[in-house]
Design a protein around this motif. Sequence first.
Motif, PDB file in Angstrom:
ATOM      1  N   HIS A  92       0.827  -1.209   0.000  1.00 14.73           N
ATOM      2  CA  HIS A  92       0.000   0.000   0.000  1.00 14.73           C
ATOM      3  C   HIS A  92       0.864   1.262   0.000  1.00 14.73           C
ATOM      4  CE1 HIS A  92      -3.133  -2.856   0.888  1.00 14.73           C
ATOM      5  NE2 HIS A  92      -2.517  -3.215   2.009  1.00 14.73           N
ATOM      6  N   ILE A  93       0.412   2.263  -0.755  1.00 18.32           N
ATOM      7  CA  ILE A  93       1.077   3.560  -0.839  1.00 18.32           C
ATOM      8  C   ILE A  93       0.067   4.649  -0.516  1.00 18.32           C
ATOM      9  CG2 ILE A  93       2.185   5.221  -2.403  1.00 18.32           C
ATOM     10  CD1 ILE A  93       3.310   2.895  -3.986  1.00 18.32           C
ATOM     11  N   ALA A  94       0.511   5.655   0.239  1.00 16.94           N
ATOM     12  CA  ALA A  94      -0.325   6.822   0.531  1.00 16.94           C
ATOM     13  C   ALA A  94       0.353   8.068  -0.023  1.00 16.94           C
ATOM     14  CB  ALA A  94      -0.558   6.968   2.030  1.00 16.94           C
ATOM     15  N   VAL A  95      -0.446   8.951  -0.600  1.00 16.54           N
ATOM     16  CA  VAL A  95       0.021  10.249  -1.102  1.00 16.54           C
ATOM     17  C   VAL A  95      -0.801  11.314  -0.375  1.00 16.54           C
ATOM     18  CG1 VAL A  95       0.215  11.738  -3.135  1.00 16.54           C
ATOM     19  CG2 VAL A  95       0.648   9.277  -3.337  1.00 16.54           C
ATOM     20  N   TYR A  96      -0.120  12.353   0.138  1.00 15.37           N
ATOM     21  CA  TYR A  96      -0.732  13.219   1.142  1.00 15.37           C
ATOM     22  C   TYR A  96      -0.997  14.654   0.677  1.00 15.37           C
ATOM     23  CZ  TYR A  96       0.558   9.464   4.298  1.00 15.37           C
ATOM     24  OH  TYR A  96       0.671   8.246   4.907  1.00 15.37           O
ATOM     25  N   PRO A  97      -1.970  15.321   1.321  1.00 11.42           N
ATOM     26  CA  PRO A  97      -2.246  16.743   1.075  1.00 11.42           C
ATOM     27  C   PRO A  97      -1.290  17.615   1.883  1.00 11.42           C
ATOM     28  CG  PRO A  97      -3.849  15.865   2.635  1.00 11.42           C
ATOM     29  CD  PRO A  97      -2.958  14.711   2.240  1.00 11.42           C
ATOM     30  N   MET A  98      -0.732  18.633   1.215  1.00 11.65           N
ATOM     31  CA  MET A  98       0.318  19.458   1.800  1.00 11.65           C
ATOM     32  C   MET A  98      -0.203  20.852   2.132  1.00 11.65           C
ATOM     33  SD  MET A  98       2.933  17.351   1.571  1.00 11.65           S
ATOM     34  CE  MET A  98       4.467  18.257   1.482  1.00 11.65           C
ATOM     35  N   TYR A  99       0.279  21.397   3.232  1.00 11.35           N
ATOM     36  CA  TYR A  99      -0.179  22.698   3.711  1.00 11.35           C
ATOM     37  C   TYR A  99       0.324  23.851   2.838  1.00 11.35           C
ATOM     38  CZ  TYR A  99      -0.456  26.807   6.747  1.00 11.35           C
ATOM     39  OH  TYR A  99      -0.682  28.062   7.238  1.00 11.35           O
ATOM     40  N   ALA A 100       1.625  23.935   2.588  1.00 10.82           N
ATOM     41  CA  ALA A 100       2.190  25.033   1.796  1.00 10.82           C
ATOM     42  C   ALA A 100       1.893  24.795   0.314  1.00 10.82           C
ATOM     43  CB  ALA A 100       3.688  25.150   2.027  1.00 10.82           C
ATOM     44  N   VAL A 101       1.388  25.833  -0.341  1.00 14.86           N
ATOM     45  CA  VAL A 101       0.995  25.708  -1.738  1.00 14.86           C
ATOM     46  C   VAL A 101       2.156  25.259  -2.616  1.00 14.86           C
ATOM     47  CG1 VAL A 101       0.142  26.975  -3.751  1.00 14.86           C
ATOM     48  CG2 VAL A 101      -0.853  27.408  -1.497  1.00 14.86           C
ATOM     49  N   ASN A 102       3.338  25.806  -2.388  1.00 14.83           N
ATOM     50  CA  ASN A 102       4.457  25.443  -3.259  1.00 14.83           C
ATOM     51  C   ASN A 102       5.030  24.067  -2.953  1.00 14.83           C
ATOM     52  OD1 ASN A 102       5.788  26.089  -0.866  1.00 14.83           O
ATOM     53  ND2 ASN A 102       7.249  27.505  -1.807  1.00 14.83           N
ATOM     54  N   ARG A 103       4.599  23.436  -1.864  1.00 19.50           N
ATOM     55  CA  ARG A 103       5.041  22.073  -1.589  1.00 19.50           C
ATOM     56  C   ARG A 103       4.194  21.039  -2.325  1.00 19.50           C
ATOM     57  NH1 ARG A 103       7.115  19.820   3.748  1.00 19.50           N
ATOM     58  NH2 ARG A 103       8.140  18.631   2.111  1.00 19.50           N
ATOM     59  N   ARG A 104       3.026  21.405  -2.817  1.00 19.21           N
ATOM     60  CA  ARG A 104       2.153  20.446  -3.493  1.00 19.21           C
ATOM     61  C   ARG A 104       2.757  19.969  -4.803  1.00 19.21           C
ATOM     62  NH1 ARG A 104      -3.240  24.085  -2.039  1.00 19.21           N
ATOM     63  NH2 ARG A 104      -2.817  24.057   0.219  1.00 19.21           N
ATOM     64  N   ARG A 105       3.683  20.758  -5.351  1.00 25.98           N
ATOM     65  CA  ARG A 105       4.367  20.383  -6.580  1.00 25.98           C
ATOM     66  C   ARG A 105       5.393  19.272  -6.351  1.00 25.98           C
ATOM     67  NH1 ARG A 105       4.863  23.733 -10.826  1.00 25.98           N
ATOM     68  NH2 ARG A 105       7.109  23.326 -10.910  1.00 25.98           N
ATOM     69  N   GLU A 106       5.677  18.951  -5.083  1.00 24.22           N
ATOM     70  CA  GLU A 106       6.687  17.929  -4.790  1.00 24.22           C
ATOM     71  C   GLU A 106       6.213  16.517  -5.120  1.00 24.22           C
ATOM     72  OE1 GLU A 106       8.029  18.301  -0.757  1.00 24.22           O
ATOM     73  OE2 GLU A 106       8.149  20.480  -0.904  1.00 24.22           O
ATOM     74  N   ARG A 107       4.893  16.318  -5.173  1.00 23.60           N
ATOM     75  CA  ARG A 107       4.387  14.977  -5.478  1.00 23.60           C
ATOM     76  C   ARG A 107       4.825  14.576  -6.890  1.00 23.60           C
ATOM     77  NH1 ARG A 107      -0.278  17.110  -2.493  1.00 23.60           N
ATOM     78  NH2 ARG A 107      -1.055  17.963  -4.470  1.00 23.60           N
ATOM     79  N   ARG A 108       5.500  13.452  -6.965  1.00 23.63           N
ATOM     80  CA  ARG A 108       6.068  13.003  -8.242  1.00 23.63           C
ATOM     81  C   ARG A 108       5.569  11.604  -8.561  1.00 23.63           C
ATOM     82  NH1 ARG A 108      12.412  14.481  -8.621  1.00 23.63           N
ATOM     83  NH2 ARG A 108      12.159  12.909 -10.258  1.00 23.63           N
ATOM     84  N   TRP A 109       4.805  11.530  -9.639  1.00 22.97           N
ATOM     85  CA  TRP A 109       4.238  10.234  -9.990  1.00 22.97           C
ATOM     86  C   TRP A 109       5.254   9.329 -10.654  1.00 22.97           C
ATOM     87  CZ3 TRP A 109       0.166   9.186  -7.371  1.00 22.97           C
ATOM     88  CH2 TRP A 109      -0.597  10.251  -6.878  1.00 22.97           C
ATOM     89  N   ASP A 110       6.393   9.895 -11.108  1.00 26.90           N
ATOM     90  CA  ASP A 110       7.448   9.014 -11.603  1.00 26.90           C
ATOM     91  C   ASP A 110       8.016   8.168 -10.468  1.00 26.90           C
ATOM     92  OD1 ASP A 110       8.537  11.405 -10.521  1.00 26.90           O
ATOM     93  OD2 ASP A 110      10.442  11.073 -11.566  1.00 26.90           O
ATOM     94  N   ILE A 111       8.013   8.715  -9.251  1.00 21.86           N
ATOM     95  CA  ILE A 111       8.487   7.942  -8.104  1.00 21.86           C
ATOM     96  C   ILE A 111       7.488   6.843  -7.758  1.00 21.86           C
ATOM     97  CG2 ILE A 111       8.995   8.068  -5.630  1.00 21.86           C
ATOM     98  CD1 ILE A 111      10.196  10.825  -6.116  1.00 21.86           C
ATOM     99  N   VAL A 112       6.205   7.168  -7.801  1.00 20.97           N
ATOM    100  CA  VAL A 112       5.177   6.151  -7.550  1.00 20.97           C
ATOM    101  C   VAL A 112       5.261   5.043  -8.593  1.00 20.97           C
ATOM    102  CG1 VAL A 112       2.693   5.724  -7.408  1.00 20.97           C
ATOM    103  CG2 VAL A 112       3.660   7.802  -6.399  1.00 20.97           C
TER     104      VAL A 112
END
Length: 330
Positions: A92-112
């Motif tokens: 199982h993998i979880a991907v999370y909601p981020m507080y700082a707007v500019n941190r939301r770009r860190e989610r990388r689906w190439d890593i998933v």
Amino acid sequence: MSVQAPSAVVMIRPHRFTPNPLTAADNVFQVAEGVPRSSAIGVASAAFDEVTEAAHALDAAGVRVHLFDDEDPDRPDSVFPNNWLSTHAGGHIAVYPMYAVNRRRERRWDIVEMLKREYRVQDVIDYSGLELDDVFLEGTGAMVLDHAARVAFVARSHRADPIALERFCTNFGYEPLVFDAMDPHGVPIYHTNVMMGVATDFALVGLDLIASPARREQVVERLTAHGRTIIDLSYEQVCDFAGNAIELRGAGGERFLAISSRAVQSLRPEQLAVIERSCRILPLDVPTIELAGGSVRCMIAGIHLDRRPSVREAAGGAVAADAVPAPAIR
């Protein structure tokens, strides 16, 4: 083997690192004044080198390191992947909601996608849509997970919304244990993993930061129920990131604690002795990364997934001509 100590990790090597101005307001461990423009290139270069050296140290210790580069100048905190990604036994993998707007770009689906290729993944639960409702849960920064007892320890903050926490605990089978934690000035601790780290045989915890004595006792009770020793950290040690450590496992099964050199220097001899009875201490020099208010634990997303057999293993020892090597440390 220990379910608490993964033997593989994801790390991000930033090319444009700088302390994030959008997170400074509630992260008292961050250098508030930021980095002067004149020294930004030097800071970014130092951070790049620190991650490279840390990854090589983990690799030398027998950990499988998946190291990804990030050249995006709009992702100043990308060096901290544990806030947007966690993995769990059973695929199982979880991907999370981020507080700082500019941190939301860190989610990388190439890593998933890499995790799907290299490990047995059953599902990916993406909570990031909760950001639209201002609901946040910053992964294993907001939560410190006891994988053996299935407890999620959480310091209450706007980076750990109870709605998202309830959904995570229901989906992944953890019991939430939420508490208020504050520094000596009454400022809430922004991420639980700054003040707490749970290993197989011990836990590093800034107990005095937990506001309620009754809740403090409950935290101690849950952590010691399976024989762990509590290493009680002072606020000064928390500020030196002594709680921001992660237990890992090498290829031979040896466990060790990845922790910053600054944190090791803050620990007393008797505290170090407790750790060394259980595992080896691996100090990592990350002073530039720590300017952003996080340390070694924040830099590492542990992989609690079963590996798929390699091409060689699947072929009974013969490597296929079109075999693609695993995306590991380079």
